[in-house]
Design a protein around this motif. Structure first.
Motif, PDB file in Angstrom:
ATOM      1  N   ARG A 109       0.843  -1.196   0.000  1.00 39.95           N
ATOM      2  CA  ARG A 109       0.000   0.000   0.000  1.00 39.95           C
ATOM      3  C   ARG A 109       0.876   1.244   0.000  1.00 39.95           C
ATOM      4  NH1 ARG A 109      -2.764   0.027   5.183  1.00 39.95           N
ATOM      5  NH2 ARG A 109      -3.871  -1.804   4.393  1.00 39.95           N
ATOM      6  N   ARG A 146      -3.870  10.209  -1.322  1.00 41.29           N
ATOM      7  CA  ARG A 146      -4.659   8.988  -1.449  1.00 41.29           C
ATOM      8  C   ARG A 146      -4.947   8.374  -0.084  1.00 41.29           C
ATOM      9  NH1 ARG A 146      -1.745   4.811  -4.969  1.00 41.29           N
ATOM     10  NH2 ARG A 146      -3.565   3.594  -4.360  1.00 41.29           N
ATOM     11  N   ARG A 147      -6.167   8.003   0.110  1.00 36.19           N
ATOM     12  CA  ARG A 147      -6.630   7.309   1.319  1.00 36.19           C
ATOM     13  C   ARG A 147      -6.595   8.166   2.590  1.00 36.19           C
ATOM     14  NH1 ARG A 147      -3.172   3.390  -0.916  1.00 36.19           N
ATOM     15  NH2 ARG A 147      -4.283   1.782  -2.092  1.00 36.19           N
ATOM     16  N   ARG A 161      -8.856   7.369   5.857  1.00 42.10           N
ATOM     17  CA  ARG A 161      -8.251   7.110   7.163  1.00 42.10           C
ATOM     18  C   ARG A 161      -8.824   8.047   8.226  1.00 42.10           C
ATOM     19  NH1 ARG A 161      -3.354   6.827   4.177  1.00 42.10           N
ATOM     20  NH2 ARG A 161      -2.773   8.911   4.914  1.00 42.10           N
TER      21      ARG A 161
END
Length: 405
Positions: free
Chosen positions: A184, A261-262, A266
């Motif tokens: 990731r 990203r993400r 989160r």
């Protein structure tokens, strides 16, 4: 994280457990080790795509039958070891089992829909960096030294350090079964699922109703409002920033997009963890259960305008419900899911139901008894009442804690 109940037949009495995920970050000591891990994921997922094509073309969805068909080819063509080839076959069979379950549950739309037809008309595909399961034959943990030994296509690599929290390390001491290798954002992680025994559940003295929403993430029947303004502002800021960077189309903008990203996901997950812990702690302290709305399929049922569409589809209500469920089971708190229909239109004092009772998003005014209160508070009180009714209705068929253990 996902909470499930399991039966352990090796003991004289059944033992209920909650499945909890423990994640560790691998710290390869050299570029060779990192390249070997990345190459292993590529090889395993390319092999999985081949096995998936064979399974789809010949209708081989059972593990033993598919393994007999592709086992030697996977080893020869992709350089896999015996156990890694077995894990690849199992991953493919699990993917088709999941697809079948999603189709049966209607998660891919009704029969004849484009999404369902597309999923059924071609084999399941795996990204080259998709997660790969490892069992104890090809992955060894050394918790004292915080290292792992793992099989790769370049040979077995020993002594790879890992970093994790103290809580994760404690969970890993009771780890059994497979662990997933995940790549990731250029970093490698190992994700293990651990069975944590549930405490003895108690008989709830009433229920804490929780109304989930977009403006207010959660509102309890006690009147506590957990506002979502801060999270919604954070999401709008990230949405505007993404749009701005995508419009630039420069290399620096692409690097910034990759860093972002993400991040929003989160942040939302962190917020949901805090809310879930707060709700479970309140219910446990007051010896109550938790009643939640069953919001499955709400995105298909609700028609949203263009301005509200992004809010609706970024609303992680399913994640919050899952967090509440597994945290409640770890604390021995009962959780009940109820039908959400008319909870926002029904008066929680006189039970009169009419669509005009909901005056605005935040204001509820009963046309029958004249009760006025916050709309979400009224909804949460209805949910609490329905949860208690559902619990009492199911008490006849529900075994007592002393007889299930």
């Amino acid at each position: 994280m996902l909470g499930l109940r399991l039966f352990n037949s090796s003991e004289p009495h059944s033992v209920f457990c909650v499945k909890v995920v423990a994640q560790v970050k691998l710290l390869p000591v050299s570029a060779h080790d990192a390249d070997a891990l990345a190459a292993t994921l590529r090889a395993c997922n390319r092999a999985a795509n081949l096995a998936s094509e064979v399974a789809f073309a010949k209708g081989l969805k059972r593990r033993n039958v598919l393994q007999k068909e592709v086992y030697f080819r996977l080893k020869a063509d992709f350089g896999l070891g015996a156990q890694s080839a077995v894990r690849v076959v199992k991953k493919v069979c699990d993917a088709y089992a999941t697809l079948k379950a999603n189709i049966k549950a209607g998660n891919l739309g009704p029969e004849g829909s484009k999404r369902r037809t597309r999923a059924q008309s071609r084999p399941v595909r795996f990204r080259e960096d998709a997660a790969q399961p490892f069992d104890d034959r090809i992955l060894t943990w050394n918790l004292d030294e915080r290292t792992v030994s793992i099989w790769t296509v370049a040979g077995r690599i020993k002594g790879i350090p890992f970093a994790c929290s103290g809580q994760a390390l404690k969970l890993l001491a009771s780890r059994e079964g497979e662990s997933d290798l995940v790549l990731r954002d250029g970093m490698f992680f190992l994700i293990a699922t651990v069975d944590v025994p549930e405490p003895d559940p108690y008989e709830p003295d009433g229920f804490l109703g929780v109304d989930l929403g977009i403006v207010n993430i959660a509102t309890t029947s006690d009147g506590t409002v957990l506002a979502g303004r801060r999270l919604n502002r954070y999401r709008r800021r990230h949405r505007d920033l993404r749009a701005k960077l995508q419009k630039k189309r420069t290399k620096s903008a692409k690097r910034a997009l990759k860093r972002l990203r993400r991040r929003e996901a989160r942040h939302a997950a962190h917020t949901n963890h805090i809310i879930a812990k707060q709700l479970v702690t309140t219910a446990e302290r007051t010896s109550r259960g938790i009643a939640l709305e069953d919001l499955g399929g709400i995105r298909q049922r609700v028609t949203a305008g263009k301005q509200q569409r992004s809010q609706l589809h970024s609303w992680a209500f399913a994640q919050l419900g899952t967090f509440i469920a597994y945290k409640a089971r770890r604390a021995g708190v009962a959780v009940v899911f109820v039908d959400p229909r008319n909870t926002s239109r029904q008066c929680s004092q006189c039970w009169h139901t009419h669509r005009t009772n909901r005056v605005t998003q935040a204001r509820f005014a009963c046309r029958s008894c004249g009760a006025v209160m916050h709309a979400d508070h009224n909804g949460s009180r209805n949910i609490a009442h329905r949860g208690e009714t559902a619990w009492q209705r199911g008490a006849v068929n529900r075994p007592s804690p002393t007889t299930t253990r």
